[in-house]
Write a protein that holds these residues in place. Structure first.
Motif, PDB file in Angstrom:
ATOM      1  N   GLN A 123      -4.242  -4.063   2.667  1.00 48.29           N
ATOM      2  CA  GLN A 123      -3.019  -3.119   3.111  1.00 48.29           C
ATOM      3  C   GLN A 123      -3.622  -1.825   2.631  1.00 48.29           C
ATOM      4  O   GLN A 123      -4.595  -1.400   1.701  1.00 48.29           O
ATOM      5  CB  GLN A 123      -1.904  -3.263   2.445  1.00 48.29           C
ATOM      6  N   THR A 124      -2.974  -0.680   3.334  1.00 48.98           N
ATOM      7  CA  THR A 124      -3.505   0.812   2.795  1.00 48.98           C
ATOM      8  C   THR A 124      -2.703   0.988   1.584  1.00 48.98           C
ATOM      9  O   THR A 124      -1.475   0.677   1.090  1.00 48.98           O
ATOM     10  CB  THR A 124      -2.830   1.780   3.998  1.00 48.98           C
ATOM     11  N   VAL A 125      -3.719   1.609   0.536  1.00 48.33           N
ATOM     12  CA  VAL A 125      -3.263   2.008  -0.731  1.00 48.33           C
ATOM     13  C   VAL A 125      -3.336   3.344  -1.035  1.00 48.33           C
ATOM     14  O   VAL A 125      -4.321   4.049  -0.517  1.00 48.33           O
ATOM     15  CB  VAL A 125      -3.790   0.950  -2.045  1.00 48.33           C
ATOM     16  N   GLU A 126      -2.358   3.836  -1.318  1.00 52.41           N
ATOM     17  CA  GLU A 126      -2.167   5.427  -1.755  1.00 52.41           C
ATOM     18  C   GLU A 126      -3.284   5.916  -2.401  1.00 52.41           C
ATOM     19  O   GLU A 126      -3.654   5.158  -3.586  1.00 52.41           O
ATOM     20  CB  GLU A 126      -0.834   5.835  -2.169  1.00 52.41           C
ATOM     21  N   GLY A 127      -4.191   6.808  -2.119  1.00 53.17           N
ATOM     22  CA  GLY A 127      -5.197   7.399  -2.852  1.00 53.17           C
ATOM     23  C   GLY A 127      -6.798   6.577  -2.428  1.00 53.17           C
ATOM     24  O   GLY A 127      -7.688   7.033  -3.080  1.00 53.17           O
ATOM     25  N   LYS A 128      -6.698   5.586  -1.568  1.00 55.31           N
ATOM     26  CA  LYS A 128      -7.796   4.996  -1.292  1.00 55.31           C
ATOM     27  C   LYS A 128      -8.135   5.345   0.198  1.00 55.31           C
ATOM     28  O   LYS A 128      -7.116   5.232   0.956  1.00 55.31           O
ATOM     29  CB  LYS A 128      -7.496   3.463  -1.753  1.00 55.31           C
ATOM     30  N   LYS A 129      -9.267   5.362   0.496  1.00 58.96           N
ATOM     31  CA  LYS A 129      -9.813   5.470   1.851  1.00 58.96           C
ATOM     32  C   LYS A 129      -9.585   4.186   2.678  1.00 58.96           C
ATOM     33  O   LYS A 129      -9.466   4.366   3.886  1.00 58.96           O
ATOM     34  CB  LYS A 129     -11.316   6.228   1.811  1.00 58.96           C
ATOM     35  N   ARG A 130     -10.235   3.266   2.216  1.00 60.09           N
ATOM     36  CA  ARG A 130     -10.255   1.870   2.741  1.00 60.09           C
ATOM     37  C   ARG A 130      -9.130   0.997   2.349  1.00 60.09           C
ATOM     38  O   ARG A 130      -8.454   1.086   1.215  1.00 60.09           O
ATOM     39  CB  ARG A 130     -11.598   1.217   2.430  1.00 60.09           C
ATOM     40  N   LYS A 131      -8.794   0.189   3.307  1.00 61.46           N
ATOM     41  CA  LYS A 131      -7.704  -0.804   2.951  1.00 61.46           C
ATOM     42  C   LYS A 131      -8.099  -1.710   1.723  1.00 61.46           C
ATOM     43  O   LYS A 131      -9.459  -2.199   1.716  1.00 61.46           O
ATOM     44  CB  LYS A 131      -7.272  -1.812   4.085  1.00 61.46           C
ATOM     45  N   GLN A 132      -7.385  -2.138   0.980  1.00 66.92           N
ATOM     46  CA  GLN A 132      -7.632  -2.997  -0.369  1.00 66.92           C
ATOM     47  C   GLN A 132      -6.969  -4.217  -0.245  1.00 66.92           C
ATOM     48  O   GLN A 132      -5.627  -4.570   0.318  1.00 66.92           O
ATOM     49  CB  GLN A 132      -7.063  -2.133  -1.636  1.00 66.92           C
ATOM     50  N   LEU A 133      -7.369  -5.288  -0.907  1.00 67.90           N
ATOM     51  CA  LEU A 133      -6.727  -6.633  -0.948  1.00 67.90           C
ATOM     52  C   LEU A 133      -5.434  -6.498  -2.008  1.00 67.90           C
ATOM     53  O   LEU A 133      -5.710  -6.214  -3.204  1.00 67.90           O
ATOM     54  CB  LEU A 133      -7.716  -7.723  -1.272  1.00 67.90           C
ATOM     55  N   VAL A 134      -4.506  -7.122  -1.518  1.00 66.00           N
ATOM     56  CA  VAL A 134      -3.101  -6.947  -2.125  1.00 66.00           C
ATOM     57  C   VAL A 134      -2.483  -8.176  -2.249  1.00 66.00           C
ATOM     58  O   VAL A 134      -2.481  -8.935  -1.142  1.00 66.00           O
ATOM     59  CB  VAL A 134      -2.230  -5.679  -1.750  1.00 66.00           C
ATOM     60  N   ARG A 135      -2.121  -8.506  -3.417  1.00 60.76           N
ATOM     61  CA  ARG A 135      -1.576 -10.018  -3.414  1.00 60.76           C
ATOM     62  C   ARG A 135       0.088  -9.728  -2.771  1.00 60.76           C
ATOM     63  O   ARG A 135       0.949  -8.916  -3.342  1.00 60.76           O
ATOM     64  CB  ARG A 135      -1.284 -10.559  -4.848  1.00 60.76           C
ATOM     65  N   VAL A 136       0.360 -10.670  -1.683  1.00 64.71           N
ATOM     66  CA  VAL A 136       1.741 -10.636  -1.002  1.00 64.71           C
ATOM     67  C   VAL A 136       2.470 -11.650  -1.157  1.00 64.71           C
ATOM     68  O   VAL A 136       1.963 -12.636  -0.951  1.00 64.71           O
ATOM     69  CB  VAL A 136       1.433 -10.264   0.427  1.00 64.71           C
ATOM     70  N   THR A 137       3.724 -11.575  -1.415  1.00 62.91           N
ATOM     71  CA  THR A 137       4.716 -12.740  -1.478  1.00 62.91           C
ATOM     72  C   THR A 137       5.662 -12.645  -0.452  1.00 62.91           C
ATOM     73  O   THR A 137       6.337 -11.404  -0.410  1.00 62.91           O
ATOM     74  CB  THR A 137       5.286 -12.910  -3.035  1.00 62.91           C
ATOM     75  N   ARG A 138       5.655 -13.543   0.581  1.00 65.07           N
ATOM     76  CA  ARG A 138       6.543 -13.243   1.616  1.00 65.07           C
ATOM     77  C   ARG A 138       7.485 -14.844   1.797  1.00 65.07           C
ATOM     78  O   ARG A 138       6.739 -15.720   1.284  1.00 65.07           O
ATOM     79  CB  ARG A 138       6.024 -13.312   2.833  1.00 65.07           C
ATOM     80  N   THR A 139       8.571 -14.699   2.287  1.00 64.42           N
ATOM     81  CA  THR A 139       9.545 -15.638   2.640  1.00 64.42           C
ATOM     82  C   THR A 139       9.618 -15.895   4.181  1.00 64.42           C
ATOM     83  O   THR A 139       9.892 -14.984   4.897  1.00 64.42           O
ATOM     84  CB  THR A 139      10.739 -15.317   1.869  1.00 64.42           C
TER      85      THR A 139
END
Length: 155
Positions: A123-139
């Motif tokens: 996902q795009t993280v504010e302040g970062k140029k590249r997308k970062q791996l982020v832990r997501v929890t979805r239902t």
């Protein structure tokens, strides 16, 4: 044709009080019956044989001929009942959604209406140029899910 509901009822009565449970039952037009069972731990061949004999004893082969196979829901087979989902809580699963998207994630929660999965996503993280791996929890509601299997990683 033999009624699968009757077979399931007999099997559930026989398995009552044990850690085993009925996953499903299918009967072909030629009376070839396949009864799938699972367990919170493991299913032995002896348990399958014993259940097969108990179910066969309830039917008269002279009245209607049939072939009965009692088997364990194998590793990697599609999950069919809520108890199988609960058995895999905290473990990786492979979920195929109705729209064709495949998700490999950890199963965090399962109830009668939905699954809760957690996985890493870029996902795009504010302040970062590249997308970062982020832990997501979805239902995901079961209406959106085509199939779910235990994920086996052979690496």
């Amino acid at each position: 044709m033999i009624d699968t509901e009757k077979i399931i009822a007999i099997a559930e009565r026989k398995l009552e009080g044990s850690e085993m449970f009925v996953v499903g039952c299918h009967c072909s037009p030629g009376n070839e019956i396949e009864l799938l069972i699972d367990s919170d731990t493991s299913v032995s061949i002896d348990a399958c044989v014993e259940l097969s004999r108990a179910v066969e004893a309830e039917f008269d082969r002279d009245a209607e001929d049939f072939s009965l196979t009692v088997a364990s829901a194998g590793i990697g087979s599609e999950l069919k009942c809520l108890r199988q989902y609960r058995k895999l809580l905290g473990r990786p699963v492979e979920v195929l959604l109705q729209n064709g998207i495949k998700i490999v994630a950890r199963l965090d929660e399962a109830d009668e209406t939905h699954l809760t999965l957690s996985y890493e996503e870029k996902q795009t993280v504010e302040g970062k140029k590249r997308k970062q791996l982020v832990r997501v929890t979805r239902t995901y509601p079961f209406a959106e899910i085509k199939s779910t299997r235990e994920y086996l990683d052979f690496k």
